[in-house]
Write an enzyme that holds these catalytic residues in place. Structure first.
Site, PDB file in Angstrom:
ATOM      1  N   GLY A 114       0.680  -1.159   0.102  1.00 44.43           N
ATOM      2  CA  GLY A 114      -0.067  -0.103   0.069  1.00 44.43           C
ATOM      3  C   GLY A 114       0.855   1.098  -0.030  1.00 44.43           C
ATOM      4  O   GLY A 114       1.961   1.344   0.482  1.00 44.43           O
ATOM      5  N   CYS A 115       0.461   2.412  -0.532  1.00 43.88           N
ATOM      6  CA  CYS A 115       0.894   3.505  -0.609  1.00 43.88           C
ATOM      7  C   CYS A 115       1.530   4.203   0.833  1.00 43.88           C
ATOM      8  O   CYS A 115       2.664   4.413   1.150  1.00 43.88           O
ATOM      9  CB  CYS A 115       0.140   4.794  -1.042  1.00 43.88           C
ATOM     10  SG  CYS A 115      -1.373   4.948  -0.553  1.00 43.88           S
TER      11      CYS A 115
END
Length: 310
Positions: A114-115
């Site tokens: 995920g970012c």
């Protein structure tokens, strides 16, 4: 040699970004379904025909897609949260540890990070591994991202002009990123995650505040910085800003690395003080999503890691 690639979910934000990064490359051939992309038979055929598949789907659809692959040769990169802490899947943050890039290269199942976790793990894993931050420490992470990270509905809301300039969310403390943030830093307690979204399209800041006096040996700013710099020495995509550069800053623009696959780490604080603010700057659609997927694809196909990313 030309490799065939199928992006399942290419119409979404991440899928479109990945396609844009791949379609101009002569070493890759994209399998495009067009109007047939919702046809289960066509999807199954494409999933099994490709050398590598990139899934840009909701969790349930990603799980379904993996179940449709019935051969042992198709390599899969999943951009959902479905497999980020699953057994049998390699976590796709190549700079996370020594040997992680090789693990990705040798895997047929890679979960794209995920970012927010990319920024948090990038800051914290080296410190936990070095014993500077004990694994049993309770850690807080604050972060802000551009609205593109929220998907089509959020993009439409912000671009219609009806959204606030800043919105805190995830207020129930049950955010889907917490399990991967905790596991892949080596922490034993769930992190306290405070995400927010701003009225700009892409780019993000991920921040971890540390009370240095509460850590074993009261490490200095220089010790914290040194551990990060040593960990990422020689990295193509993750850099640690030197302390002099960081001290000269009066602010950080979250859009500062947009359009790249880079992440820059800063260690802020008074060198004679007892507090530090660790900040990661990255593009949530770059190193936080599509750029990382392309980097992982290159590794899995035995190509130079930075192909199509410089």
């Amino acid at each position: 040699m030309t490799h065939t690639i199928f992006i399942d979910g290419e119409a979404g934000t991440t899928g479109l970004e990945i396609r844009e990064r791949l379609e101009a490359r002569a070493d890759l051939e994209l399998i495009l379904l067009g109007d047939r992309r919702r046809d289960p038979a066509a999807r199954r055929e494409a999933l099994n025909a490709a050398d590598a598949v990139i899934l840009c789907l909701p969790d349930d659809a990603a799980i379904e897609a993996v179940g449709m692959i019935d051969n042992a040769t198709t390599r899969v990169i999943d951009a959902s949260t479905a497999f980020r802490v699953a057994d049998g899947w390699t976590y796709g943050f190549a700079e996370m540890d020594v040997g992680q890039g090789a693990a990705i290269a040798g895997s047929t199942r890679v979960s794209n990070p995920g970012c927010y976790p990319t920024g948090f793990i990038g800051l914290m894993r080296p410190l936990v591994k070095a014993g500077i931050v004990p694994a049993d420490r309770f850690v807080t992470v604050n972060a802000v991202s551009g609205y593109s990270g929220g998907g089509k509905s959020m993009i439409a809301e912000f671009e219609a002009g009806g959204a606030p300039a800043f919105r805190a969310y995830g207020l129930t403390q049950h955010h889907k990123h917490v399990p991967e943030m905790t596991r892949h830093t080596g922490l034993s307690h769930d992190v306290m995650f405070a995400p927010a979204v701003g009225a700009y399209r892409q780019g993000m800041l991920v921040e971890v505040p540390l009370h240095l006096a509460s850590l074993p040996g009261s490490p200095s700013i220089e010790v914290i910085h040194g551990a990060l710099a040593e960990h990422y020495a020689g990295s193509r995509f993750v850099e640690v800003a030197d302390l002099e550069t960081t001290e000269a800053l009066t602010g950080i623009d979250p859009e500062g690395l947009n359009g790249t696959n880079r992440m820059r780490l800063h260690v802020f604080g008074d060198r004679s003080g007892s507090q530090a603010r660790l900040v990661a700057l990255l593009d949530n659609l770059g190193k936080g999503a599509s750029g990382a997927a392309v980097q992982n694809l290159n590794l899995m196909l035995g190509l130079p890691e930075d192909t199509g990313l410089t």
